[in-house]
Design a protein around this motif. Structure first.
Motif, PDB file in Angstrom:
ATOM      1  N   PRO A  92     119.586  31.603  60.177  1.00 35.82           N
ATOM      2  CA  PRO A  92     119.763  31.420  59.275  1.00 35.82           C
ATOM      3  C   PRO A  92     119.677  29.894  58.328  1.00 35.82           C
ATOM      4  O   PRO A  92     118.417  29.339  57.776  1.00 35.82           O
ATOM      5  N   ALA A  93     119.496  29.003  58.850  1.00 30.89           N
ATOM      6  CA  ALA A  93     118.992  27.315  58.329  1.00 30.89           C
ATOM      7  C   ALA A  93     117.614  27.452  58.985  1.00 30.89           C
ATOM      8  O   ALA A  93     117.082  26.681  58.092  1.00 30.89           O
ATOM      9  N   VAL A  94     116.336  27.669  60.408  1.00 29.93           N
ATOM     10  CA  VAL A  94     115.726  27.705  60.050  1.00 29.93           C
ATOM     11  C   VAL A  94     114.840  28.680  59.222  1.00 29.93           C
ATOM     12  O   VAL A  94     113.949  28.048  58.936  1.00 29.93           O
ATOM     13  N   VAL A  95     115.863  29.515  58.598  1.00 29.04           N
ATOM     14  CA  VAL A  95     114.382  30.506  57.689  1.00 29.04           C
ATOM     15  C   VAL A  95     114.787  29.331  56.126  1.00 29.04           C
ATOM     16  O   VAL A  95     114.046  29.331  55.539  1.00 29.04           O
ATOM     17  N   GLY A  96     116.286  29.095  56.306  1.00 29.52           N
ATOM     18  CA  GLY A  96     116.346  28.000  55.222  1.00 29.52           C
ATOM     19  C   GLY A  96     115.173  26.832  54.929  1.00 29.52           C
ATOM     20  O   GLY A  96     114.840  26.881  54.259  1.00 29.52           O
ATOM     21  N   THR A  97     115.257  26.077  56.205  1.00 28.79           N
ATOM     22  CA  THR A  97     114.272  25.482  56.619  1.00 28.79           C
ATOM     23  C   THR A  97     112.883  25.719  55.757  1.00 28.79           C
ATOM     24  O   THR A  97     112.293  25.151  55.090  1.00 28.79           O
TER      25      THR A  97
ATOM     26  N   SER B 200     119.695  35.771  51.984  1.00 26.03           N
ATOM     27  CA  SER B 200     120.257  36.302  52.399  1.00 26.03           C
ATOM     28  C   SER B 200     120.514  37.040  53.390  1.00 26.03           C
ATOM     29  O   SER B 200     121.372  37.487  54.212  1.00 26.03           O
ATOM     30  N   TRP B 201     119.276  38.061  53.175  1.00 19.80           N
ATOM     31  CA  TRP B 201     118.989  39.137  54.182  1.00 19.80           C
ATOM     32  C   TRP B 201     118.319  38.413  54.912  1.00 19.80           C
ATOM     33  O   TRP B 201     118.112  39.289  56.022  1.00 19.80           O
TER      34      TRP B 201
ATOM     35  N   PHE C 111     116.709  32.606  40.526  1.00 20.83           N
ATOM     36  CA  PHE C 111     118.056  32.339  40.998  1.00 20.83           C
ATOM     37  C   PHE C 111     118.459  33.433  42.303  1.00 20.83           C
ATOM     38  O   PHE C 111     119.030  33.330  43.603  1.00 20.83           O
ATOM     39  N   ASN C 112     119.187  34.659  41.369  1.00 21.80           N
ATOM     40  CA  ASN C 112     119.532  35.550  41.868  1.00 21.80           C
ATOM     41  C   ASN C 112     118.805  36.879  42.956  1.00 21.80           C
ATOM     42  O   ASN C 112     119.439  36.623  44.259  1.00 21.80           O
ATOM     43  N   LEU C 113     117.332  36.390  42.829  1.00 23.31           N
ATOM     44  CA  LEU C 113     116.544  37.318  43.357  1.00 23.31           C
ATOM     45  C   LEU C 113     116.228  36.251  44.964  1.00 23.31           C
ATOM     46  O   LEU C 113     116.048  36.810  46.017  1.00 23.31           O
ATOM     47  N   GLY C 114     116.130  34.933  44.799  1.00 25.51           N
ATOM     48  CA  GLY C 114     116.153  34.239  45.687  1.00 25.51           C
ATOM     49  C   GLY C 114     117.746  33.979  46.837  1.00 25.51           C
ATOM     50  O   GLY C 114     116.849  34.053  48.319  1.00 25.51           O
TER      51      GLY C 114
END
Length: 135
Positions: free
Chosen positions: A104-109, A88-89, A80-83
């Motif tokens: 960031p939302a696109v990357v998260g998606t 974030s990076w 979880f921490n690595l993710g």
């Protein structure tokens, strides 16, 4: 608490629904980020569904760890921490891209959608094992 209770009954279905819902919520954030109220509601729902699977995932890793439950728990929390660090990076990099604040939302998606592949594979494997005739 709700994710944990649902995960006690149907752990693989719970993780699959959480990942699919997180993907859809992040996509909605991409599309509706210009509307403050909608974005706040979507982010609250994302926290509920996104974090609801964590206790289920930890319980599954402890179960599969066999005689090393502490190691299973530690590895899942480390993952979880690595993710979080990698997300974030990459989200930070996306801010500097032409996508701007939606980056960031696109990357998260994209990341959430990718989690559906192993999550669905595990859920299908477990379902087949549960319905296979004993023998």
């Amino acid at each position: 608490m709700i994710g944990g209770r649902l995960g006690d009954v149907r752990p693989h279905a719970t993780t699959l629904v959480a990942a699919a819902t997180a993907t859809l919520l992040l996509l909605a954030i991409c599309l509706l980020s210009g509307y403050a109220t909608a974005t706040v509601v979507l982010i609250a729902l994302l926290g509920f569904f996104g974090l609801g699977a964590n206790p289920v995932l930890i319980a599954l890793s402890v179960r599969f760890a066999g005689q090393a439950p502490a190691l299973g728990s530690a590895l899942s929390v480390s993952a979880f921490n690595l993710g979080t660090a990698a997300g974030s990076w990459s989200g930070g990099l996306a801010l500097g891209s032409p996508l701007g604040t939606t980056g960031p939302a696109v990357v998260g998606t994209a990341i959430a959608a990718l989690t559906l592949v192993p999550t669905a594979a595990l859920a299908l494997t477990q379902r087949r094992r549960a319905t296979a005739p004993a023998g």
